[in-house]
Design a protein around this motif. Structure first.
Motif: not given
Ligand SMILES: Nc1ncnc2c1ncn2[C@@H]1O[C@H](COP(=O)(O)OP(=O)(O)OP(=O)(O)O)[C@@H](O)[C@H]1O
Ligand SMILES: [Mg+2]
Lengths: 232, 741
Positions: A100, A134, A136-137, B376, B378, B383, B399
């Motif tokens: 994150t 994350f 990509r967001e 990329t 997830v 999450r 992770r």
């Protein structure tokens, strides 16, 4: 004191031929300066920056920053040097995708003795409320903000930016540069910025032009503009 | 053509990874071919030998010689032949059993040398000759008479040369069989006479009762109860079965590895694939190119493996044929196995890789050209996991695990398989050790067992009396069982139940070997049929005893005699601590427990080397599997590693964060591997011993579990060491230059 580079040469061997990427570079930069490096593609900008940051080693000459004599450091000491002295910001996409925002910054903070508070860093780069997202967001500009936060969370003396706005639009670029300027102001960090954008040199204290591995010119700006006020 | 160049270049670039995959295919093909072909050759030779040399269907001993063999043969459509046997001592510990050269049943096959002609000539079994350094041309003196060894032989009823039909370990240094002409027995007294029969099933009962009318059958042993004849088949079947299943497990692991390689390669080459499309390559050509990677590994590996397997088969065959005293009549390459060995990897690999490549190529070329979907995304677990309660490094590692669940799962399975391979040897060793050194010794407290050839009623001078004979259990596939009648105060045999409480002999006790085989519990009743006199009776099982050798029921001697209609206080057996002086012409067999144990320990010596060898091979496989997975992990994380180097992480902190957590999965694989090994070994051994008269309890010593763990850990650390350089070599430029993961 400050950054002092003397007679630095970098030679790449490839396929039997030698290539002089850096040729007798001499350079003095003072603490707390913002320094912009310009030059055509292939002129040796990244090579120089990587040598300063202790990512690459040079064939001859000396690079010294404060008490550190970077060019004579061995591998292990280079790691320590990078950890204690340097923050890097690259062009794009160098966040770790499965961590994150918070954790990407923490990755750097984790190996520092007294890092800045991560939550405050996130606030400072304008990403409040996005700690658990994350990469990509996030948009490109937001990603770059995370990069900067990650680079400065350890309060480095030196912030090295290789085309930090290379893949951003002009407005976003200005925001990022403003952030960099803030870092410089708040922590008195010495900052080197590589760019292809002539306009960015307006925010620099010092402008260095490279050409074919040599210093073409060094100039000190009389008037330094705030990034918001740069004309593109 | 250019594509082929690219293919070889890619393989050479990653020669560690592709080479390891190739090695796994070679190993599995080699094991597959050599073991199945050896097994098939042995079984074929055995069958051929049994058929051509007329193996008996049963043998019987009667109280008086049968006079009218010819009329019996005619009346019951059977073949009966007299068999003389005489045990001669070479020294205190060594017995040689002389058998007469028969004419029709159990004919001997010459392995080496010349056939018997003269009265003073002798043929010897190869394992005995080898053990005692006897060669053709030597002469030996047996009870004052001199014999010349003219050759080496095999006989169908002694392919597994056991001293007693119910024995289970051959002891070539203590016992061997030899064949002489029948005339050699003329000058001797004390030769035993029994009869070999070839019959058809329907007549068996009628024949027995007919003989019992004028005579008395003392012993009747069917072929399938004769360990000398049946054991070897189970053994060989075991070799063959192991040779078939183990390589398939290995292939399954290899195919997963190759698929991972390809998957990664495809991802890396999205742009190239898109470009190939754009230049005008057809989909089929591109699929063909990528499938070629797996075809090359499968084809090359199986060819080399099969060739090596052929060379491995010869010494294996030699070893087993001497061990079993079996003539090797013909060696066949078994084209079906050649074909299977060559094609199995390809059959495994090609369809799977084909589907994988096809799936990837479903992505439209335009998307491919742009580098496909960036990795990329997830997943849900990643999450969901967002707890700041843990330290950074813990969160980071969790992770990493969440991101690579398929890989850690595969690592766990791979290690589990390696553990299985390592433990197989140890479990085999420990189980046999338990069976003989622990269980056998604990149960059999006597040193000598004398089995008489007649029912006796006179009280013996010393020793404890017992009676035993072979029976059939009705409705249980006619399972044969030895029932032993014991006096309630017997101490020669000591039994305890499964909980460890000792049992007394005033009850009916079934041993565990039999209880498992016919699936009975305490309190069940069994209907027993006496094979010798056709009497039938029912007994209720009072206890199940923790004993594994021989399918045996124990009951009070008095009741045994009564149910079978034998005289009160009669017996056929004496157990004794001391050696007794009993005339040998009264005896059917003598067993010395010490020599059984000694023989066993002799037998397991080579087994120990084999266990070591298997463990070594397994650890090589473990190293390969772990090496490949760690190497892939580093490849996949090269961007991350590079970036961490830039940020200022030293190599060993990176290793701690990205690699070291794999140790937990190695340990997990090991832990899961233990019960998996135990249960699969127990199924495997049960299938082998199904046709034998004992079962093998699965045991493994703690120390050997620890040794296995150490082997696995060493394999892990060797793999880490081999990958250390790879980690070091990752350049920091990767993080700078690469714009996508
Ligand atoms: N690893 C290498 N091996 C050989 N030559 C190299 C290597 N890395 C860089 N070079 C060469 O050194 C020269 C300087 O490269 P550098 O990356 O410093 O250029 P740059 O000024 O950063 O260019 P750009 O603006 O395109 O990023 C180039 O000509 C490049 O080809
Ligand atoms: Mg550059």
């Amino acid at each position: 004191m400050g950054l002092s580079i003397q007679k630095v040469n970098k030679i790449y061997q490839s396929g039997g031929t030698e290539f002089h990427a850096l040729n007798d570079i001499n350079l003095e930069i003072e603490i707390g300066e913002i320094c912009v490096i310009l030059g055509p593609s292939g002129s040796g900008k990244s090579t120089l920056l990587n040598a300063i940051g202790g990512i690459d080693q040079v064939e001859s000459g000396s690079i010294a920053i404060n008490d550190w004599n970077v060019s004579s450091l061995k591998n292990k000491q280079l790691v320590t040097f990078r950890r204690e002295m340097v923050g890097f910001v690259f062009q794009m996409h160098n966040l770790i995708p499965n961590l994150t925002v918070y954790e990407n910054i923490e990755l750097a903070a984790n190996i520092s003795e007294a890092p800045l508070k991560i939550d405050e860093m996130i606030k400072a780069v304008g990403l409040e409320g996005m700690a658990d997202r994350f990469p990509r967001e996030l948009s490109g500009g937001q990603q770059q903000r995370v990069s900067i936060a990650r680079a400065i969370v350890r309060k480095p003396k030196l912030l090295l930016c290789d085309e930090p706005t290379g893949s951003l639009d002009s407005n976003t670029s200005k925001e990022i540069l403003t952030l960099i300027k803030q870092v410089n102001r708040n922590y008195n960090t010495t900052i080197l910025i590589i760019t292809h954008n002539q306009a960015i040199s307006q925010m620099a204290d010092r402008v260095i032009k490279l050409k074919d591995g040599r210093i073409d010119s060094v100039s000190v700006n009389d008037t330094v503009y705030e990034p918001e006020r740069i004309e593109w | 053509m250019t594509l082929w160049k690219k293919l070889f270049r890619t393989m050479l670039e990653k020669k560690g990874q592709y080479g390891s995959a190739l090695l796994l295919v070679i190993i599995s093909s080699m094991i597959f071919y050599s073991f199945t072909t050896t097994g098939a050759n042995l079984i074929d030779n055995l069958d051929q030998f049994f058929q051509e040399n007329n193996v008996e269907d049963a043998q019987l001993t009667v109280s008086k010689p049968i006079q009218d063999i010819q009329s019996l043969e005619d009346k019951f459509d059977v073949k009966i032949e007299e068999r003389y046997s005489k045990d001669v001592s070479l020294d205190d510990n060594t017995t040689i059993r002389l058998l007469d050269a028969t004419e029709s049943i159990n004919q001997y096959a010459l392995i080496e040398g010349a056939r018997l002609e003269k009265k003073n000539e002798l043929l010897i079994s190869p394992s005995f000759a080898k053990e005692h350094n006897m060669s053709i041309g030597d002469s030996i003196t047996l009870e004052g008479k001199s014999f010349t060894i003219v050759g080496k032989m095999a006989i169908p009823d002694y392919v597994y040369p056991l001293k007693s039909v119910s024995g289970f370990i051959t002891q070539p240094e203590n016992f061997g069989a030899a064949v002489v002409n029948e005339s050699a027995f003329e000058d001797w007294s004390g030769a035993q006479l029994y009869y070999s029969i070839m019959l058809n099933k329907q007549n068996q009962l009628a024949l027995k009762s007919y003989i019992n009318q004028s005579n008395e059958i003392i012993q009747w042993t069917n072929k399938h109860d004769n360990n000398r004849i049946t054991f070897i088949r189970g053994d060989i079947q075991g070799i063959k079965q192991a040779g078939e299943t183990l390589p398939i497990g290995l292939l399954a692991i290899t195919i997963v590895i190759v698929m991972i390689f390809l998957w990664r390669l495809l991802k890396k080459e999205y742009v190239q694939i898109g470009t190939l499309y754009a230049i005008g390559y057809k989909k089929a050509e591109i699929i063909c190119h990528y499938v070629s990677y797996s075809i090359i590994i499968a084809a090359l590996g199986s060819t080399v493996g099969t060739i090596l397997g052929w060379f491995l088969m010869q010494p294996l065959l030699d070893m087993f044929s001497v061990f079993y005293s079996l003539p090797v009549l013909t060696i066949k390459p078994y084209f079906i196995y050649v074909l299977a060995s060559l094609s199995l990897p390809i059959i495994f690999f090609v369809p799977l890789t084909y589907f994988l490549v096809k799936r990837v190529l479903r992505t439209p070329p335009v998307v491919l050209m742009k580098g496909g979907e960036l990795k990329t995304k997830v997943n849900i677990l990643e999450r969901k996991f967002n707890s700041k309660r843990f330290s950074f490094s813990t969160r980071f590692k969790v992770r990493e695990v969440l991101r690579s669940i398929p890989r850690v799962t595969f690592l766990t399975i791979g290690v589990m398989f390696a553990t299985l391979l390592i433990l197989i040897g140890f479990v085999t060793n420990d189980s046999f050790n338990y069976l003989v050194n622990d269980n056998y010794q604990k149960v059999n407290q006597y040193n000598y067992e004398y089995l008489f050839n007649q029912i006796r009623t006179t009280e013996p001078e010393s020793g404890q009396i017992a009676a035993s004979a072979s029976f059939e259990i009705e409705n249980k596939d006619n399972q044969t069982v030895v029932i032993t009648g014991l006096k309630p105060d017997n101490t020669a045999i000591q039994l305890s139940d499964l909980a460890g409480n000792s049992l007394s002999f005033d009850s009916v006790i079934v041993n565990k070997a039999l209880a498992d085989k016919i699936d009975i519990k305490q309190g069940d009743s069994l209907t027993i049929h006496n094979q010798l006199n056709n009497k039938t009776f029912t007994i209720k099982i009072d206890h199940i005893a923790n004993s594994f050798l021989g399918d045996t029921i124990y009951m009070p001697l008095e009741r045994y005699n009564q149910l079978n209609g034998y005289p009160e206080e009669s017996y056929t057996k004496i157990y004794s601590k001391q050696k007794l002086n009993i005339e040998s012409n009264l005896l059917l067999a003598t067993t010395n427990t010490d020599s059984v144990i000694k023989a066993y320990n002799q037998l397991v010596k080579p087994l120990k080397y084999m266990v070591g060898g298997i463990a070594l091979g397994a650890s090589v496989i473990a190293v390969i599997i772990i090496y490949i997975l760690i190497s892939l992990l580093i490849d996949e994380n090269s961007f991350k590693i590079s970036l961490m180097k830039v940020i200022g992480y030293p190599d060993n902190s990176i290793r701690k964060l990205i690699i070291d957590f794999n140790l937990w999965f190695v340990l997990l694989g090991f832990l899961v591997g233990i019960p998996v090994t135990l249960s699969s070994m127990s199924a495997f051994l049960a299938s082998i011993t199904a046709k034998m008269n004992f079962s093998i309890p699965i045991k493994v010593e703690w120390i050997n579990i620890i040794v296995s763990l150490v082997i696995i850990l060493i394999a892990y650390f060797v793999s880490i060491l081999l990958n250390q350089r790879k980690l070091k070599k990752i350049s920091m430029h990767e993080a700078i230059n690469r714009s996508t993961e």
